[in-house]
Design a protein around this motif. Structure first.
Motif, PDB file in Angstrom:
ATOM      1  N   GLY A 101       0.789  -1.223   0.000  1.00 24.66           N
ATOM      2  CA  GLY A 101       0.000   0.000   0.000  1.00 24.66           C
ATOM      3  C   GLY A 101       0.819   1.270   0.000  1.00 24.66           C
ATOM      4  O   GLY A 101       0.290   2.344   0.251  1.00 24.66           O
ATOM      5  N   PHE A 102       2.100   1.172  -0.276  1.00 28.28           N
ATOM      6  CA  PHE A 102       2.952   2.346  -0.195  1.00 28.28           C
ATOM      7  C   PHE A 102       3.394   2.884  -1.551  1.00 28.28           C
ATOM      8  O   PHE A 102       3.715   4.054  -1.660  1.00 28.28           O
ATOM      9  CB  PHE A 102       4.190   2.058   0.663  1.00 28.28           C
ATOM     10  N   PRO A 152      -9.408   6.883  -3.915  1.00 32.31           N
ATOM     11  CA  PRO A 152      -8.182   6.160  -4.256  1.00 32.31           C
ATOM     12  C   PRO A 152      -7.890   5.085  -3.214  1.00 32.31           C
ATOM     13  O   PRO A 152      -7.868   5.369  -2.015  1.00 32.31           O
ATOM     14  CB  PRO A 152      -7.109   7.259  -4.222  1.00 32.31           C
ATOM     15  N   THR A 153      -7.659   3.879  -3.691  1.00 30.38           N
ATOM     16  CA  THR A 153      -7.488   2.728  -2.796  1.00 30.38           C
ATOM     17  C   THR A 153      -6.400   1.821  -3.347  1.00 30.38           C
ATOM     18  O   THR A 153      -6.459   1.435  -4.517  1.00 30.38           O
ATOM     19  CB  THR A 153      -8.807   1.932  -2.707  1.00 30.38           C
ATOM     20  N   ALA A 212       0.623  16.402  -1.768  1.00 36.52           N
ATOM     21  CA  ALA A 212       0.017  15.575  -0.714  1.00 36.52           C
ATOM     22  C   ALA A 212      -0.789  14.433  -1.326  1.00 36.52           C
ATOM     23  O   ALA A 212      -0.766  13.304  -0.821  1.00 36.52           O
ATOM     24  CB  ALA A 212      -0.865  16.442   0.181  1.00 36.52           C
ATOM     25  N   ALA A 213      -1.487  14.710  -2.413  1.00 37.67           N
ATOM     26  CA  ALA A 213      -2.304  13.680  -3.053  1.00 37.67           C
ATOM     27  C   ALA A 213      -1.445  12.571  -3.645  1.00 37.67           C
ATOM     28  O   ALA A 213      -1.916  11.449  -3.845  1.00 37.67           O
ATOM     29  CB  ALA A 213      -3.165  14.305  -4.151  1.00 37.67           C
ATOM     30  N   MET A 215      -3.099   1.500  -7.527  1.00 42.76           N
ATOM     31  CA  MET A 215      -4.205   2.364  -7.090  1.00 42.76           C
ATOM     32  C   MET A 215      -5.406   2.259  -8.032  1.00 42.76           C
ATOM     33  O   MET A 215      -5.275   2.329  -9.247  1.00 42.76           O
ATOM     34  CB  MET A 215      -3.728   3.809  -7.045  1.00 42.76           C
ATOM     35  N   ILE A 220       4.617   6.317  -5.630  1.00 36.77           N
ATOM     36  CA  ILE A 220       6.067   6.466  -5.725  1.00 36.77           C
ATOM     37  C   ILE A 220       6.509   6.250  -7.166  1.00 36.77           C
ATOM     38  O   ILE A 220       6.158   5.249  -7.802  1.00 36.77           O
ATOM     39  CB  ILE A 220       6.784   5.459  -4.812  1.00 36.77           C
ATOM     40  N   THR A 252       1.361  11.413  -2.209  1.00 40.36           N
ATOM     41  CA  THR A 252       2.228  10.755  -1.223  1.00 40.36           C
ATOM     42  C   THR A 252       2.081   9.234  -1.259  1.00 40.36           C
ATOM     43  O   THR A 252       2.961   8.525  -0.788  1.00 40.36           O
ATOM     44  CB  THR A 252       1.945  11.247   0.208  1.00 40.36           C
ATOM     45  N   GLY A 253       0.986   8.766  -1.788  1.00 38.58           N
ATOM     46  CA  GLY A 253       0.803   7.320  -1.888  1.00 38.58           C
ATOM     47  C   GLY A 253       1.238   6.745  -3.222  1.00 38.58           C
ATOM     48  O   GLY A 253       0.976   5.582  -3.511  1.00 38.58           O
TER      49      GLY A 253
END
Lengths: 152, 297
Positions: free
Chosen positions: A42-43, A55-56, A126-127, A48, A132, A129-130
């Motif tokens: 999940g990182f 977003p999941t 910020a949006a 996604m 990479i 951050t999930g």
């Protein structure tokens, strides 16, 4: 007994183990390969998807718990052969990365554009951050998102 | 007999059966199911820890009871004396519920700054507290310094214990027992939460310092609760630092100097992301950051 999923408007009935991560069902049973099972923690954000519009990371969602919820993958964000607003802005800005992280980025940014039309540069960061990216392409992605917001 | 939405219902005795997930429609149904499944079952809320079991080389349970759709477990009640947080409240929902309550600035920062935004929308407060192998849980130190209690329910009733006591027994909860609420007393206080991830955000913290301070009109510390997370296998209070700050004016640089003299009581845990000595060495800096944040709250 299995479970059912609605993905990009299509219905699927699956007999898989209900704890199977959603990303695996998407890829192996629905042949939707936009979501990538990369970190499985999940990182990284490569898997996604939108679940009920949010977003999941699909690696962390047991497929059976997606039963009854609306799922959209990157393949379902725009009609076939077309680009949505963020996709068009990313292309126009040469902010296109490889296909590993980028589908997840498009999913996250599509959500941002639809929910935060007033988003700032910091909000965009910020949006993401999930999500990479290992190709250091963030700056152009942020600029493209600002372009998409400005052209709304 | 379990009512509700059985997705796949397999006898508990069936070894090597694939996992089943039972979506409980009510707390009573969830407790019935957990009791029936016994050691073969476990609750499932956000799933962000359980779904990573294969990475930790841990087998999944045979049966999970999904509790994320139980109304009383997904609510935050803000009363005049205490707030009550349902165990299945997500980090994102908790941060939103606490916005505008300065006394909970530390907890709001912990819930609103953990992991990344997508994880915060899934991960639950109950899971954060109950995952005994997760040393870097942000909400644990934040709640430790708020004097929080944990409610544990079973078919025979509900118990309420302090969070520190819960942390000591959480890995040995009897089958059929479920964390249902976290109760946090209200008080006039300054709170803050400082974390150091390897990346700016979206990462596990190397170390965490949460604090809750009461100060008098002259800004002297009248009461202090300070908790450290991610440094050792489980978060805990820092009583020597708390005592050292009492009666002194709240000053961030001085607090950091005092913390530097008291870090010898921590034995940092080594892991792939950071060695233990490093986790300990950053504590004074985090104390300084937390104190600065508290002064502004």
């Amino acid at each position: 007994m299995g479970f059912s999923l609605t993905v990009n408007g299509d219905r699927l009935s699956s007999a898989a183990d209900p704890a199977t991560p959603l990303v695996d069902i998407l890829r192996e049973e629905m042949h939707l390969t936009g979501a990538k099972p990369v970190c499985r923690e999940g990182f990284c954000g490569a898997c996604m998807v939108l679940v009920d519009g949010e977003p999941t990371p699909s690696c962390l969602l047991p497929a059976a718990l997606a039963d009854g919820r609306e799922i959209h993958t990157v393949e379902g964000l725009a009609p076939l052969g077309m680009l949505n607003r963020i996709q068009a802005a990313l292309e126009a800005s040469d902010a296109v990365q490889c296909g590993m992280c980028f589908p997840g980025m498009v999913v996250s940014l599509t959500h941002l554009l639809t929910t935060r039309p007033d988003a700032t540069r910091d909000d965009i960061r910020a949006a993401l951050t999930g999500n990479i990216c290992r190709c250091t392409g963030y700056e152009r992605i942020v600029e493209a998102t600002l372009l998409a917001l400005a052209t709304a | 007999m379990i009512s509700g939405s059985p997705i796949q219902n397999i006898p508990v005795s069936a070894r090597d059966a694939p996992a089943s997930i039972y979506v409980a429609p009510s707390l009573a149904a969830a407790l019935d199911a957990l009791n029936e499944y016994g050691p073969a079952g476990a609750p499932l809320a956000g799933g962000t820890w359980i779904m990573r079991s294969p990475i930790r080389h841990e087998p999944l349970r045979s049966h999970y009871v999904a509790i994320g759709r139980i109304a009383e477990l997904t609510a935050v009640r803000i009363g005049s004396d205490a707030i009550e947080i349902g165990a299945a409240v997500t980090h994102a929902a908790l941060a939103a519920a606490l916005a505008g309550l300065p006394e909970f600035a530390g907890l709001a920062a912990a819930a609103g700054g953990s992991a990344n935004s997508a994880i915060r929308a899934m991960a639950t407060i109950g899971g954060n507290l109950a995952a005994s192998e997760f040393a870097a849980a942000d909400c644990v130190p934040a709640l430790l310094c708020l004097d929080a209690d944990v409610e544990i329910s079973g078919r025979d009733g509900r118990d309420r214990i302090g969070l520190a006591d819960f942390l000591a027994v959480r890995s040995a909860l009897a089958p059929g027992r479920l964390v249902t609420r976290i109760i946090v007393p209200r008080a006039e206080r300054k709170t803050a939460h400082a974390r150091l991830p390897l990346r700016r955000s979206g990462d596990y913290p190397v170390a965490i310092v949460s604090l809750s301070l009461s100060v008098d009109a002259a800004n002297r510390v009248q009461a202090a609760r300070i908790a450290v997370g991610s440094v050792e296998p489980s978060a805990r209070r820092w009583p020597r630092l708390e005592a050292a700050l009492l009666g002194r004016p709240l000053d961030a640089a001085a607090a950091a100097r005092t913390a530097a003299e008291l870090t010898d009581e921590f034995v940092g845990r080594d892991s792939v992301d950071a060695p233990g000595w490093y986790r300990v060495s950053v504590l004074p800096g985090l104390v300084r950051r937390a104190a600065i944040a508290a002064l502004g709250s």
